[in-house]
Design an enzyme around this catalytic site. Structure first.
Site, PDB file in Angstrom:
ATOM      1  N   GLY A  79      75.701  36.389  41.453  1.00  0.00           N
ATOM      2  CA  GLY A  79      76.481  37.494  42.036  1.00  0.00           C
ATOM      3  C   GLY A  79      77.764  37.727  41.251  1.00  0.00           C
ATOM      4  N   LEU A 131      78.744  40.042  39.403  1.00  0.00           N
ATOM      5  CA  LEU A 131      79.288  41.407  39.312  1.00  0.00           C
ATOM      6  C   LEU A 131      79.840  41.893  40.644  1.00  0.00           C
ATOM      7  CD1 LEU A 131      76.541  43.039  37.062  1.00  0.00           C
ATOM      8  CD2 LEU A 131      78.771  42.156  36.375  1.00  0.00           C
ATOM      9  N   GLY A 132      79.869  41.023  41.646  1.00  0.00           N
ATOM     10  CA  GLY A 132      80.387  41.401  42.965  1.00  0.00           C
ATOM     11  C   GLY A 132      81.902  41.399  42.993  1.00  0.00           C
ATOM     12  N   GLN A 133      82.444  41.657  44.187  1.00  0.00           N
ATOM     13  CA  GLN A 133      83.905  41.770  44.326  1.00  0.00           C
ATOM     14  C   GLN A 133      84.597  40.475  43.901  1.00  0.00           C
ATOM     15  OE1 GLN A 133      85.576  41.788  48.237  1.00  0.00           O
ATOM     16  NE2 GLN A 133      87.521  42.658  47.573  1.00  0.00           N
ATOM     17  N   ASP A 177      73.601  38.135  37.441  1.00  0.00           N
ATOM     18  CA  ASP A 177      73.535  39.103  38.533  1.00  0.00           C
ATOM     19  C   ASP A 177      72.175  39.802  38.449  1.00  0.00           C
ATOM     20  OD1 ASP A 177      76.178  40.404  40.322  1.00  0.00           O
ATOM     21  OD2 ASP A 177      74.181  41.284  40.493  1.00  0.00           O
ATOM     22  N   ARG A 208      71.364  42.899  38.085  1.00  0.00           N
ATOM     23  CA  ARG A 208      71.210  43.859  36.987  1.00  0.00           C
ATOM     24  C   ARG A 208      72.268  43.625  35.925  1.00  0.00           C
ATOM     25  NH1 ARG A 208      70.826  46.647  41.482  1.00  0.00           N
ATOM     26  NH2 ARG A 208      68.677  47.014  42.107  1.00  0.00           N
ATOM     27  N   ASP A 228      67.578  37.496  39.826  1.00  0.00           N
ATOM     28  CA  ASP A 228      67.420  37.760  41.259  1.00  0.00           C
ATOM     29  C   ASP A 228      67.442  36.391  41.940  1.00  0.00           C
ATOM     30  OD1 ASP A 228      66.539  38.213  43.815  1.00  0.00           O
ATOM     31  OD2 ASP A 228      64.802  39.430  43.237  1.00  0.00           O
ATOM     32  N   TYR A 268      75.124  38.491  59.591  1.00  0.00           N
ATOM     33  CA  TYR A 268      75.949  37.891  58.540  1.00  0.00           C
ATOM     34  C   TYR A 268      76.550  36.568  59.037  1.00  0.00           C
ATOM     35  CZ  TYR A 268      79.940  37.779  55.221  1.00  0.00           C
ATOM     36  OH  TYR A 268      80.872  37.442  54.267  1.00  0.00           O
ATOM     37  N   LYS A 321      76.057  32.775  57.762  1.00  0.00           N
ATOM     38  CA  LYS A 321      77.179  31.960  57.280  1.00  0.00           C
ATOM     39  C   LYS A 321      77.217  30.602  57.988  1.00  0.00           C
ATOM     40  CE  LYS A 321      78.890  34.483  54.029  1.00  0.00           C
ATOM     41  NZ  LYS A 321      78.611  34.080  52.635  1.00  0.00           N
TER      42      LYS A 321
HETATM   43  N1  SER Z   1      84.802  40.584  53.934  1.00  0.00           N
HETATM   44  C1  SER Z   1      83.650  40.167  54.667  1.00  0.00           C
HETATM   45  C2  SER Z   1      83.059  41.262  55.462  1.00  0.00           C
HETATM   46  O1  SER Z   1      83.826  42.061  55.963  1.00  0.00           O
HETATM   47  C3  SER Z   1      83.986  39.035  55.590  1.00  0.00           C
HETATM   48  O2  SER Z   1      83.647  37.855  55.026  1.00  0.00           O
HETATM   49  O3  SER Z   1      81.890  41.309  55.640  1.00  0.00           O
END
Ligand code: SER
Length: 317
Positions: free
Chosen positions: A8, A10-12, A34, A36, A53, A142, A146
């Site tokens: 990951g 290329l993520g934030q 990542d 792509r 992937d 989510y 977690k």
């Molecule tokens: N920033 C995340 C979200 O809002 C929280 O871990 O999903």
């Protein structure tokens, strides 16, 4: 931690993490992966990069086996609002990806990091000063991922002796790569809109407090935790970390110190508002401070100044 593989990338978080780790440990020692390949010119391509992937265990193992990292940082995941739109896919990606990354780390005896989140708490968690160890009954997919992820990382530590470590990140504010699909993302969008349009309509309501942190502090937290002596760590997966507890009005007031005419209105999104209300107002990071010296440097105004300056510079390019 000398040779690191990141999923990951290329993520934030991954984007800034990759660049910072390369600065510290050397460009050739940090492998970014990542789904792509990014466009040419993306700074992540200035060092080793592979498409991957995270659902593909065999490819992950083959890539790791050839790069020979000593550390795995597993960042690939769907965030809260996106996961709510497609919960089965979220379960498969968030849990399947994590299990694959843990297995590769176990087979190659790597140190392991993956982020948890304030999303791992739920409506019956104590809302203020949420302790490190407390009730965790989240109501989002989510959050379910977690909590299960925290337990799975603990399991790999206890059962296989893997050096797994993690933090419960709050909303992360950054200007390099915009986030996607999170509930806390309003606190990023508000800065971009303030610079571009001088106004913002928030999908999170006035008076809804959530924890937040500037990306530089988040990246430093990952590095410090991974460098901390193992015998100092009691909690491992995962540590509460935060720099501030804020609502949209507080962000707007901070922005007005630099852009006095900034206007904040509300167009509340019931889904993301519901998620936000199920999370704590403010979490307690005492254990992270005590066990490995977590020490965030950015408060709200310092972060606002940095965000506005960086976004203005970007707009002028
Ligand atoms: N920033 C995340 C979200 O809002 C929280 O871990 O999903």
């Amino acid at each position: 931690m000398k040779r690191i593989m990141i999923t990951g990338a290329l993520g934030q978080i991954g984007t800034e993490l990759t660049l910072k780790l390369r600065e510290i440990y050397g460009v050739e020692n940090v492998l970014a992966t990542d789904l792509r390949r990014p466009e040419e010119g993306n700074p992540v391509l200035d060092g080793p990069f592979e498409t991957l992937d995270v659902m593909d265990h065999d490819k992950m193992l083959a890539i790791a086996d050839s790069f020979k990292p000593d550390t795995m940082m597993h960042m690939a995941a769907l965030l809260s609002a996106t996961a709510e739109k497609n919960p089965v896919f979220a379960w498969n990606l968030n849990m399947g990806g994590l299990l694959n990354a843990l297995e590769v780390a176990r087979k190659l005896e790597m140190q392991f990091f993956t982020p948890s989140s304030i999303g791992a708490f739920g409506p019956n968690t104590p809302k203020d000063n949420t302790p490190q160890t407390t009730i965790q009954r989240p109501t989002t997919m989510y959050g379910v991922n977690k909590v299960a992820g925290e337990l799975l990382c603990d399991y790999y530590h206890h059962h296989f002796g893997l050096d797994t470590r993690g933090v419960r990140f709050p909303g992360l504010i950054s200007h390099v790569k915009e986030p996607g699909g999170g509930t806390t993302d309003y606190a990023v969008e508000i800065y971009f809109k303030a610079v571009r349009e001088g106004k913002y309509a928030s999908y999170i309501d006035k008076g809804t407090f959530m924890d937040m942190m500037f990306m530089d502090d988040a990246i430093n937290a990952i590095i410090e935790l991974m460098e901390a002596p193992a015998d100092k760590l009691v909690d491992r997966n995962a540590f509460n970390v935060t720099a501030m507890s804020i609502d949209p009005e507080m962000v707007a007031a901070s922005i007005r110190k630099f852009i006095p005419e900034f206007e904040l209105t509300y167009e509340v999104d019931p889904v993301r508002q519901g998620i936000a209300e199920s999370w704590p107002n403010s979490i307690d990071a005492t254990e992270a401070k005590k066990q490995w010296g977590f020490n965030p440097k950015f408060d709200l105004d310092k972060m606002t100044e940095e965000m506005l300056t960086a976004i203005r510079a970007k707009e002028q390019k």
